[in-house]
Design a protein around this motif. Structure first.
Motif, short mmCIF file in Angstrom:
data_model
loop_
_atom_site.label_atom_id
_atom_site.label_comp_id
_atom_site.label_asym_id
_atom_site.label_seq_id
_atom_site.Cartn_x
_atom_site.Cartn_y
_atom_site.Cartn_z
N MET A 63 0.84 -1.17 0.00
CA MET A 63 0.00 0.00 0.00
C MET A 63 0.89 1.23 0.00
O MET A 63 1.74 1.40 0.86
N LYS A 64 0.72 2.09 -0.97
CA LYS A 64 1.50 3.32 -1.05
C LYS A 64 0.67 4.47 -0.53
O LYS A 64 -0.54 4.43 -0.52
N GLY A 65 1.36 5.54 -0.14
CA GLY A 65 0.68 6.72 0.36
C GLY A 65 0.44 6.64 1.85
O GLY A 65 0.76 5.66 2.50
N PRO A 66 -0.13 7.71 2.41
CA PRO A 66 -0.39 7.75 3.84
C PRO A 66 -1.31 6.61 4.29
O PRO A 66 -2.22 6.20 3.57
N ARG A 67 -1.01 6.10 5.50
CA ARG A 67 -1.78 4.98 6.06
C ARG A 67 -2.26 5.31 7.46
O ARG A 67 -1.58 6.01 8.22
N LEU A 68 -3.41 4.78 7.80
CA LEU A 68 -4.01 4.94 9.12
C LEU A 68 -3.81 3.66 9.91
O LEU A 68 -3.93 2.56 9.36
N ILE A 69 -3.55 3.82 11.21
CA ILE A 69 -3.35 2.66 12.07
C ILE A 69 -3.68 3.04 13.52
O ILE A 69 -3.43 4.17 13.94
N PHE A 70 -4.26 2.09 14.26
CA PHE A 70 -4.39 2.25 15.70
C PHE A 70 -3.12 1.70 16.34
O PHE A 70 -2.62 0.65 15.95
N MET A 71 -2.61 2.43 17.34
CA MET A 71 -1.37 2.02 18.00
C MET A 71 -1.33 2.57 19.41
O MET A 71 -2.19 3.36 19.82
N ALA A 72 -0.31 2.14 20.13
CA ALA A 72 0.06 2.72 21.42
C ALA A 72 1.53 3.08 21.33
O ALA A 72 2.30 2.39 20.66
N GLN A 73 1.91 4.17 22.00
CA GLN A 73 3.31 4.55 22.02
C GLN A 73 3.82 4.53 23.46
O GLN A 73 3.08 4.87 24.39
N PRO A 74 5.08 4.14 23.65
CA PRO A 74 5.62 4.08 25.00
C PRO A 74 5.75 5.48 25.61
O PRO A 74 6.00 6.45 24.90
N SER A 75 5.61 5.53 26.92
CA SER A 75 5.80 6.78 27.66
C SER A 75 7.28 7.15 27.63
O SER A 75 8.14 6.31 27.31
N PRO A 76 7.62 8.39 28.00
CA PRO A 76 9.05 8.76 28.05
C PRO A 76 9.87 7.85 28.97
O PRO A 76 11.01 7.53 28.64
N ASP A 77 9.30 7.42 30.10
CA ASP A 77 10.03 6.54 31.01
C ASP A 77 10.32 5.19 30.36
O ASP A 77 11.41 4.64 30.52
N VAL A 78 9.33 4.64 29.66
CA VAL A 78 9.52 3.35 28.98
C VAL A 78 10.53 3.51 27.85
O VAL A 78 11.42 2.67 27.69
N THR A 79 10.42 4.59 27.10
CA THR A 79 11.39 4.85 26.02
C THR A 79 12.81 4.95 26.58
O THR A 79 13.75 4.40 26.00
N ALA A 80 12.97 5.61 27.72
CA ALA A 80 14.30 5.73 28.34
C ALA A 80 14.83 4.36 28.74
O ALA A 80 16.02 4.06 28.55
N ALA A 81 13.96 3.51 29.30
CA ALA A 81 14.38 2.15 29.69
C ALA A 81 14.75 1.33 28.45
O ALA A 81 15.71 0.55 28.47
N MET A 82 14.02 1.51 27.36
CA MET A 82 14.34 0.82 26.11
C MET A 82 15.69 1.29 25.59
O MET A 82 16.52 0.48 25.16
N ARG A 83 15.92 2.59 25.66
CA ARG A 83 17.19 3.15 25.21
C ARG A 83 18.35 2.56 26.02
O ARG A 83 19.41 2.24 25.47
N MET A 84 18.16 2.40 27.34
CA MET A 84 19.20 1.81 28.19
C MET A 84 19.48 0.36 27.79
O MET A 84 20.64 -0.06 27.75
N ALA A 85 18.43 -0.41 27.49
CA ALA A 85 18.62 -1.80 27.07
C ALA A 85 19.36 -1.86 25.73
O ALA A 85 20.20 -2.74 25.52
N ILE A 86 19.05 -0.94 24.85
CA ILE A 86 19.74 -0.87 23.55
C ILE A 86 21.23 -0.60 23.77
O ILE A 86 22.09 -1.26 23.19
N ALA A 87 21.55 0.37 24.64
CA ALA A 87 22.95 0.70 24.93
C ALA A 87 23.66 -0.47 25.59
O ALA A 87 24.81 -0.79 25.24
N ARG A 88 22.99 -1.13 26.53
CA ARG A 88 23.60 -2.26 27.24
C ARG A 88 24.01 -3.37 26.27
O ARG A 88 24.98 -4.07 26.49
N ASN A 89 23.27 -3.50 25.18
CA ASN A 89 23.55 -4.54 24.20
C ASN A 89 24.36 -4.03 23.01
O ASN A 89 24.54 -4.76 22.04
N GLY A 90 24.84 -2.78 23.10
CA GLY A 90 25.71 -2.23 22.06
C GLY A 90 25.02 -2.01 20.72
O GLY A 90 25.66 -2.06 19.68
#
Length: 190
Positions: free
Chosen positions: A1-28
């Motif tokens: 499908m080309k062009g803009p798309r609609l989707i229902f989603m959830a996004q992580p809070s800033p705290d969850v994003t920070a924890a994800m970022r830490m896990a990413i760094a821990r694993n290089g």
């Protein structure tokens, strides 16, 4: 499908994003081909072409969703090989431990609301958040502390309308508070 798309989603809070970022760094993994953090999300519906009629139906569907907030426990980063147009790409994603009853109920509520609006849906979504759609290598075992991600809001977004793929929220609906954990309530009585 080309062009803009609609989707229902959830996004992580800033705290969850920070924890994800830490896990990413821990694993290089931080200097790899990661998606922008503001694109990290949990998919809750199929994608639909952004037409005025579909947008109207999805906005109405969002208003109909009655579901409780749901907590996912992200406990690992995994890779998955996808075949796209004759070549393979590697995706990296945070994965959650199992499919909780509240996650299944949230997916079912979104699916029912879309069906009520005449939009066909599937229910094949798993608890995860993709962080790279074009990862450079396969992953070995990853190490991380579990991350509790409470999904408390349903978002309707449109994506793909600019050169840098991003999502723009066009609808937001809070989920009902999660039911109290009866096991901890029972333990506090003793």
């Amino acid at each position: 499908m080309k062009g803009p798309r609609l989707i229902f989603m959830a996004q992580p809070s800033p705290d969850v994003t920070a924890a994800m970022r830490m896990a990413i760094a821990r694993n290089g993994l931080q200097n790899s081909n990661l998606s922008p953090e503001d694109n990290w999300h949990q998919t809750l519906s199929d994608r639909y072409a952004d037409t005025p009629a579909t947008r109207h139906k999805m906005l109405r569907a969002g208003e109909q969703v009655r579901a409780q907030a749901c907590t996912l426990e992200l406990n690992r980063i995994r890779d998955q090989v996808h075949k796209e147009q004759g070549h393979e790409t590697i995706h990296w994603a945070f994965r959650a431990r199992g499919r909780t009853p509240c996650f299944n109920a949230l997916l079912a509520a979104v699916q029912q609301a879309l069906n009520d609006e005449g939009l066909a849906t599937s229910s094949g979504h798993t608890p995860h958040s993709t962080i790279s759609y074009r990862a450079p290598t396969r992953l070995g075992p990853t190490r991380m502390d579990p991350i509790a991600w409470t999904i408390g809001e349903l978002l309707l977004v449109v994506g793909g309308q600019s050169e840098r793929y991003s999502y723009e929220a066009i609808g937001r609906w809070p989920l009902q508070p999660a039911a109290p954990d009866r096991s901890s309530t029972q333990l506090s009585l003793f």
